[in-house]
Design a protein around this motif. Structure first.
Motif, PDB file in Angstrom:
ATOM      1  N   VAL A 132       0.493  -1.330   0.144  1.00 29.12           N
ATOM      2  CA  VAL A 132       0.273   0.248  -0.315  1.00 29.12           C
ATOM      3  C   VAL A 132       0.862   1.043   0.188  1.00 29.12           C
ATOM      4  O   VAL A 132       2.167   1.006   0.872  1.00 29.12           O
ATOM      5  CB  VAL A 132      -1.149   0.355   1.361  1.00 29.12           C
ATOM      6  CG1 VAL A 132      -0.351   0.252   2.418  1.00 29.12           C
ATOM      7  CG2 VAL A 132      -2.056   1.254   0.881  1.00 29.12           C
ATOM      8  N   SER A 133       0.592   2.446  -1.004  1.00 32.56           N
ATOM      9  CA  SER A 133       0.968   3.584  -0.489  1.00 32.56           C
ATOM     10  C   SER A 133       0.074   4.895  -0.930  1.00 32.56           C
ATOM     11  O   SER A 133      -0.997   4.400  -1.484  1.00 32.56           O
ATOM     12  CB  SER A 133       2.156   3.812  -2.181  1.00 32.56           C
ATOM     13  OG  SER A 133       2.713   4.983  -1.905  1.00 32.56           O
ATOM     14  N   LEU A 134       0.531   5.484  -0.484  1.00 30.68           N
ATOM     15  CA  LEU A 134      -0.663   6.582   0.387  1.00 30.68           C
ATOM     16  C   LEU A 134      -0.159   7.917  -0.941  1.00 30.68           C
ATOM     17  O   LEU A 134      -0.706   9.046  -0.841  1.00 30.68           O
ATOM     18  CB  LEU A 134      -0.357   6.914   1.497  1.00 30.68           C
ATOM     19  CG  LEU A 134      -1.271   6.030   2.834  1.00 30.68           C
ATOM     20  CD1 LEU A 134      -1.737   6.953   4.010  1.00 30.68           C
ATOM     21  CD2 LEU A 134      -2.310   5.330   1.907  1.00 30.68           C
ATOM     22  N   ASP A 135       1.242   7.510  -0.978  1.00 28.70           N
ATOM     23  CA  ASP A 135       1.834   8.992  -1.843  1.00 28.70           C
ATOM     24  C   ASP A 135       2.941   8.464  -3.100  1.00 28.70           C
ATOM     25  O   ASP A 135       3.501   8.237  -2.343  1.00 28.70           O
ATOM     26  CB  ASP A 135       2.628   9.614  -1.350  1.00 28.70           C
ATOM     27  CG  ASP A 135       3.051  11.531  -1.926  1.00 28.70           C
ATOM     28  OD1 ASP A 135       1.950  11.222  -2.303  1.00 28.70           O
ATOM     29  OD2 ASP A 135       3.348  11.732  -1.482  1.00 28.70           O
ATOM     30  N   LEU A 136       2.069   7.570  -4.474  1.00 27.52           N
ATOM     31  CA  LEU A 136       3.215   6.826  -5.128  1.00 27.52           C
ATOM     32  C   LEU A 136       4.294   7.706  -5.462  1.00 27.52           C
ATOM     33  O   LEU A 136       5.559   7.153  -5.582  1.00 27.52           O
ATOM     34  CB  LEU A 136       2.352   5.755  -6.064  1.00 27.52           C
ATOM     35  CG  LEU A 136       2.884   5.190  -7.220  1.00 27.52           C
ATOM     36  CD1 LEU A 136       3.072   3.525  -6.192  1.00 27.52           C
ATOM     37  CD2 LEU A 136       2.296   5.267  -8.161  1.00 27.52           C
ATOM     38  N   HIS A 137       4.110   8.462  -5.654  1.00 28.31           N
ATOM     39  CA  HIS A 137       5.182   9.181  -6.430  1.00 28.31           C
ATOM     40  C   HIS A 137       6.200  10.154  -5.670  1.00 28.31           C
ATOM     41  O   HIS A 137       7.173  10.304  -6.218  1.00 28.31           O
ATOM     42  CB  HIS A 137       3.846  10.642  -7.436  1.00 28.31           C
ATOM     43  CG  HIS A 137       3.814   9.773  -8.933  1.00 28.31           C
ATOM     44  ND1 HIS A 137       3.174  10.862  -9.891  1.00 28.31           N
ATOM     45  CD2 HIS A 137       3.492   8.411  -9.175  1.00 28.31           C
ATOM     46  CE1 HIS A 137       2.173   9.860 -10.075  1.00 28.31           C
ATOM     47  NE2 HIS A 137       2.943   9.435 -10.588  1.00 28.31           N
ATOM     48  N   ASN A 138       5.800   9.422  -4.945  1.00 29.51           N
ATOM     49  CA  ASN A 138       7.162  10.049  -3.461  1.00 29.51           C
ATOM     50  C   ASN A 138       7.640   9.388  -3.045  1.00 29.51           C
ATOM     51  O   ASN A 138       7.617   9.017  -1.709  1.00 29.51           O
ATOM     52  CB  ASN A 138       5.947  11.194  -2.395  1.00 29.51           C
ATOM     53  CG  ASN A 138       6.265  12.170  -3.482  1.00 29.51           C
ATOM     54  OD1 ASN A 138       7.292  13.456  -3.779  1.00 29.51           O
ATOM     55  ND2 ASN A 138       5.414  13.235  -3.223  1.00 29.51           N
ATOM     56  N   SER A 139       7.177   7.512  -3.347  1.00 27.94           N
ATOM     57  CA  SER A 139       7.131   7.003  -2.861  1.00 27.94           C
ATOM     58  C   SER A 139       8.536   6.353  -3.322  1.00 27.94           C
ATOM     59  O   SER A 139       9.237   5.854  -4.097  1.00 27.94           O
ATOM     60  CB  SER A 139       6.214   6.109  -2.753  1.00 27.94           C
ATOM     61  OG  SER A 139       6.106   4.947  -3.705  1.00 27.94           O
ATOM     62  N   ASP A 140       9.145   4.792  -2.369  1.00 25.42           N
ATOM     63  CA  ASP A 140      10.254   3.970  -2.812  1.00 25.42           C
ATOM     64  C   ASP A 140       9.770   3.312  -4.267  1.00 25.42           C
ATOM     65  O   ASP A 140      10.989   2.188  -5.057  1.00 25.42           O
ATOM     66  CB  ASP A 140      11.528   3.575  -2.443  1.00 25.42           C
ATOM     67  CG  ASP A 140      10.472   2.571  -1.153  1.00 25.42           C
ATOM     68  OD1 ASP A 140       8.797   2.180  -1.287  1.00 25.42           O
ATOM     69  OD2 ASP A 140      10.790   1.448  -0.134  1.00 25.42           O
ATOM     70  N   PHE A 141       8.204   3.097  -4.401  1.00 28.83           N
ATOM     71  CA  PHE A 141       7.986   1.870  -5.592  1.00 28.83           C
ATOM     72  C   PHE A 141       8.908   2.243  -7.354  1.00 28.83           C
ATOM     73  O   PHE A 141       8.725   3.302  -7.345  1.00 28.83           O
ATOM     74  CB  PHE A 141       6.372   2.124  -5.711  1.00 28.83           C
ATOM     75  CG  PHE A 141       6.141   0.720  -6.714  1.00 28.83           C
ATOM     76  CD1 PHE A 141       5.624  -0.126  -6.523  1.00 28.83           C
ATOM     77  CD2 PHE A 141       6.044   1.581  -8.101  1.00 28.83           C
ATOM     78  CE1 PHE A 141       5.418  -1.765  -7.581  1.00 28.83           C
ATOM     79  CE2 PHE A 141       5.387   1.289  -8.715  1.00 28.83           C
ATOM     80  CZ  PHE A 141       4.810  -0.902  -8.436  1.00 28.83           C
ATOM     81  N   GLU A 142       9.210   1.068  -7.618  1.00 28.64           N
ATOM     82  CA  GLU A 142       9.777   1.584  -8.766  1.00 28.64           C
ATOM     83  C   GLU A 142       9.465   0.738 -10.175  1.00 28.64           C
ATOM     84  O   GLU A 142       8.378  -0.047  -9.776  1.00 28.64           O
ATOM     85  CB  GLU A 142      10.996   0.523  -8.817  1.00 28.64           C
ATOM     86  CG  GLU A 142      12.413   0.634  -7.490  1.00 28.64           C
ATOM     87  CD  GLU A 142      13.824   0.880  -7.317  1.00 28.64           C
ATOM     88  OE1 GLU A 142      13.693  -0.624  -8.425  1.00 28.64           O
ATOM     89  OE2 GLU A 142      14.310   1.181  -6.841  1.00 28.64           O
TER      90      GLU A 142
END
Length: 216
Positions: free
Chosen positions: A176-186
């Motif tokens: 889960v990410s509440l702020d995808l573009h400021n996360s470490d998701f690649e």
């Protein structure tokens, strides 16, 4: 969203049966015959103009993709992208998602993408939300055991509703990410809406959920 009608769209779609399967019912339970391989199948429900699904197919040639969009005037834009890129691992379906079981058998699909689905914010429209329990049952009926849903939206209310719906149905939260573009998701591939909303500063929410293997 106001949909601009393109009266020529249906005719164009019919002219490219190699990209938009004209009789998808015939492949139920045997989509590997259409793709000519036994690679995993992922589908996007509400593929829109196709930027996401084309990007995914380019990035993952070992996975087969199907983009599903009910509106001819929208899917024709995805068709243009597919014609330009001629990806052997991507096909489109111009059908309604509520009829998924007409086209897919149990175990046909490994993953479903739901990107920026209509939030249907009014309570009386709850059953139309693509994360409502009846849709979750529909997805379960075509997914492999342990199949996944990957969900993205800019709508906080829909995201919160969906997390509750997933939990109540018994799905397992994997990410889960509440702020995808400021996360470490690649490896995030954006949709057209995502580009527009994020450019305006909107927060993008994303989650991955999985059906438990032992769910009865």
């Amino acid at each position: 969203m106001r949909l601009r009608n393109k009266p020529w769209a249906k005719e164009k779609i019919a002219s490219y049966p190699q990209y938009v399967a004209p009789n998808p019912e015939q492949y139920k339970g045997k989509w590997h015959e259409l793709f000519g391989n036994d690679h995993p199948l992922h589908i996007e429900i509400g593929t829109g103009k196709g930027q996401f699904i084309v990007g995914m197919a380019k990035a993952n040639p070992h996975i087969n993709y199907i983009g599903i969009e009910r509106y001819p005037s929208v899917i024709v834009s995805a068709l243009d992208k597919l014609i330009e890129n001629d990806l052997p691992n991507l096909r489109l379906l111009n059908v309604n998602a509520k009829d998924l079981e007409r086209y897919f058998a149990k175990g046909d699909v490994e993953r479903i993408y739901l990107n920026f689905s209509d939030p249907w914010p009014k309570k009386r429209h709850e059953k139309r939300r693509l994360t409502y329990k009846s849709f979750l049952q529909l997805y379960e009926n075509i997914l492999v055991d342990g199949g996944e849903i990957h969900f993205k939206t800019d709508n906080q209310g829909l995201f919160e509703y969906s997390l509750v719906s997933f939990s109540q149905y018994g799905l397992l939260l994997q990410y889960v990410s509440l702020d995808l573009h400021n996360s470490d998701f690649e490896g995030n591939i954006m949709t057209e809406y995502e580009e527009k909303f994020s450019a305006k500063g909107s927060r993008i929410y994303r989650c991955e959920v999985k059906y438990p293997n032992d769910k009865k």
